[in-house]
Design an enzyme around this catalytic site. Structure first.
Site, PDB file in Angstrom:
ATOM      1  N   HIS A   1      11.131   6.953  37.869  1.00  0.00           N
ATOM      2  CA  HIS A   1      12.345   6.151  38.068  1.00  0.00           C
ATOM      3  C   HIS A   1      13.462   6.544  37.100  1.00  0.00           C
ATOM      4  O   HIS A   1      14.628   6.212  37.323  1.00  0.00           O
ATOM      5  CB  HIS A   1      12.030   4.650  37.970  1.00  0.00           C
ATOM      6  CG  HIS A   1      11.709   4.152  36.594  1.00  0.00           C
ATOM      7  ND1 HIS A   1      11.674   2.806  36.287  1.00  0.00           N
ATOM      8  CD2 HIS A   1      11.415   4.801  35.427  1.00  0.00           C
ATOM      9  CE1 HIS A   1      11.368   2.653  35.010  1.00  0.00           C
ATOM     10  NE2 HIS A   1      11.205   3.844  34.477  1.00  0.00           N
TER      11      HIS A   1
ATOM     12  N   ASP B   1       3.080  14.183  26.451  1.00  0.00           N
ATOM     13  CA  ASP B   1       4.456  13.783  26.152  1.00  0.00           C
ATOM     14  C   ASP B   1       5.076  14.848  25.269  1.00  0.00           C
ATOM     15  O   ASP B   1       4.423  15.845  24.932  1.00  0.00           O
ATOM     16  CB  ASP B   1       4.519  12.400  25.496  1.00  0.00           C
ATOM     17  CG  ASP B   1       5.744  11.605  25.960  1.00  0.00           C
ATOM     18  OD1 ASP B   1       6.866  12.133  25.812  1.00  0.00           O
ATOM     19  OD2 ASP B   1       5.585  10.485  26.472  1.00  0.00           O
TER      20      ASP B   1
END
Length: 424
Positions: free
Chosen positions: A326, A275
Site C-alpha cells: 500500500h 528489510d
C-alpha cells in the site's frame, strides 16, 4: 434495519445494553478487574465481538445527537485535542509525570520549563480524553491508566513521537500539496515533501537518518499491537500449521514483530525477515534484548534486502507482504511482486495483508473510518491510496498471467484483509 430515526435509536440503544451487559459479566468473572477494557483480541471471542458492537453502537448514537453546528464544534475540539497532545509530547509531559503517585502543576511546569497556566490548560483538555487525571490535593496531576501506558511502553512512545513529529505536520500540508501538484502520482510530490522541505520519497527521507528509521520501525511495531491491526488476526486468517516446517519470508518485516507472533503460535514454521540494512541491525539487537525463548529465536533470521530487487530466498512456502504494497504506486507494486515470481516453488504462495477498501457504508463505521484515514495518510506520505479488491486483482493480473488471488479473508475486528495469491 428500518431507516426511521426512532428505529435506529432503538436498535443501537439495545445493542449498547446487550453488549455492555455481556462485557460487565465478563469483567465481574475476573479475579482482578482491570481499570480499562482489555483489547478485544485478548478476551473470549464473544466478549471481543461485544466490545466491537458496543463501540459501533455508541459511535452511531453519538452521531445522532449532533446537528451541523455540533459537528463543527466537535471538529474544532478534535483539532485542539490533537494540538494539546502534540504539545504534551513535545515538552515530554508524559515522561515527566511520575508513573506512580502525582506531581503538582507548579513543580511540573518548572521541570518542563513551560508556563503553569498553559500546562494546566493542555492537561485538562487531555483529561477529557482520559489522558492524565487530577489526584489527591488540588493542583496535583497523575497518570490515568491510558496515559501511563503511553508513557511506559517504548513502542507506544515511538508511535506518539511519530504522530507528533511527522503525521501532524504532514496532514497540515494536504491542501498545499494538491494545489501544487494536482493529480500527481510522483513519490516526491506529497504533503510530506512540503512539510519537511525535501525532494525525495518518504522512504528515502526516512532511510537517510538512522534515528528516523528506528522511530518509524518502532511506531509500525506499536500499530501492530492495537486491536484493529493486531498480528493475531493474521494468525487466524490462514491454516499456518498446514505449512509444516516451511519457510515464511517476511518482506519489509521491520523489527520482525509479525514473524515473532507467528513463530510463537506455530512452532514448526521458519522465518526470514527482510528489510533495509539499518533496520535489520536494529531489529537483531531488539530481538536479543527481548530474551525470547530459543525455540522462537532460532527459527527467525534477518536478511538485508530491497523490495525492488530480485528475491534471493527460493522456494519458500510463503512470501508475506504485510502493510507493504500500500506504500507503493501500482507500477512499483507490480515490480515488487514480479521480483518474487522467479523464486516461487510449485507450492509457494504470496500473501498480501493489507486494507481492501469496502463499498461506502458496507462495514461498521468505526472500522471504515480507520480505513479511510489510512487511505488519506498514504496519499499524504507516498502519493498512493488504499486499494479495492478490483484494484488488487488488476495489479496481480499485470504481474503474471499465471497468478490469481485465490482467497480473501478479513478476520472480524481487523482492518487488514489477507489475500492469498497462487500460481494457476
Amino acid at each position: 434495519m428500518d431507516d426511521r430515526l426512532s428505529s435506529q435509536l432503538e436498535h443501537y440503544a439495545s445493542q449498547v445494553t446487550a453488549s455492555a451487559t455481556l462485557i460487565i459479566r465478563h469483567l465481574k468473572s475476573l479475579k482482578d478487574e482491570p481499570s480499562t477494557l482489555p483489547s478485544q483480541t485478548s478476551v473470549p471471542t464473544a466478549v471481543g465481538t461485544a466490545q466491537l458492537r458496543l463501540a459501533e453502537a455508541a459511535f452511531q448514537l453519538l452521531h445522532f445527537t449532533r446537528d451541523p453546528g455540533n459537528v463543527l464544534t466537535q471538529l474544532t475540539v478534535d483539532l485542539q485535542v490533537i494540538s494539546a497532545v502534540r504539545w504534551l509530547l513535545h515538552f515530554e509531559i508524559f515522561s515527566l509525570v511520575p508513573l506512580e503517585g502525582s506531581i503538582s502543576y507548579h513543580e511540573l511546569s518548572s521541570v518542563a520549563n513551560v508556563p503553569e497556566n498553559l500546562l494546566r490548560s493542555h492537561i485538562r483538555l487531555a483529561m477529557t480524553c482520559h489522558l492524565f487525571q487530577e489526584s489527591g490535593p488540588i493542583g496535583m496531576v497523575a497518570h490515568s491508566p491510558v496515559s501511563r501506558q503511553l508513557a511506559s511502553d517504548p513502542s507506544l512512545v515511538s508511535w506518539g513521537q511519530y504522530f507528533a513529529n511527522s503525521v501532524f505536520p504532514t496532514a497540515t500540508k494536504n491542501v498545499n500539496a494538491t494545489a501544487a501538484w494536482p493529480g500527481s502520482k510522483a513519490l516526491n510530490e506529497t504533503a510530506h515533501n512540503l512539510a519537511f522541505n525535501h525532494h525525495g520519497s518518504f522512504f528515502d527521507y526516512v532511510s537517510q537518518d538512522p534515528a528516523r528509521t528506528v522511530e518509524f520501525a518502532n511506531s509500525m511495531k506499536a500499530v501492530s499491537t492495537t486491536s484493529l491491526f493486531d498480528t493475531c488476526h493474521l494468525c487466524k486468517s490462514f491454516d499456518w500449521s498446514s505449512l509444516g516446517d516451511g519457510v515464511v519470508v517476511d518482506m519489509g518485516g521491520s523489527t520482525g514483530h509479525v514473524s515473532i507472533a507467528l513463530a510463537e503460535s506455530f512452532p514448526s514454521l521458519r522465518f526470514v525477515v527482510q528489510d533495509l540494512p539499518d533496520v535489520v541491525s536494529n531489529s537483531i539487537r531488539q530481538l536479543e534484548e527481548r530474551q525470547l525463548p530459543l525455540s522462537v529465536t532460532t527459527r527467525i533470521q534477518f536478511q538485508g534486502h530491497s523490495l525492488l530487487h530480485m528475491q534471493p530466498v527460493k522456494g519458500a512456502a510463503v512470501y508475506l507482504l504485510r502493510q507493504i504494497l500500500h506504500d507503493w504506486p501500482d507500477r512499483e507494486a507490480v515490480q515488487i511482486l514480479r521480483s518474487i515470481v522467479p523464486a516461487l516453488g510449485p507450492s509457494s504462495k504470496i500473501f498480501i495483508a493489507d486494507i481492501v477498501l469496502p463499498e461506502a457504508g458496507s462495514i461498521p463505521a468505526t472500522e471504515e473510518q480507520v480505513m479511510r484515514c489510512n487511505d488519506l495518510l498514504l496519499h499524504q506520505f507516498t502519493n498512493t491510496l488504499e486499494r479495492t479488491l478490483e484494484d488488487w486483482q488488476a495489479i496481480v493480473s499485470r504481474v503474471s498471467d499465471n497468478l490469481r488471488i485465490q482467497h480473501v479473508y478479513r478476520d472480524p475486528g481487523s482492518i487488514l484483509s489477507l489475500l492469498v495469491i497462487e500460481t494457476v
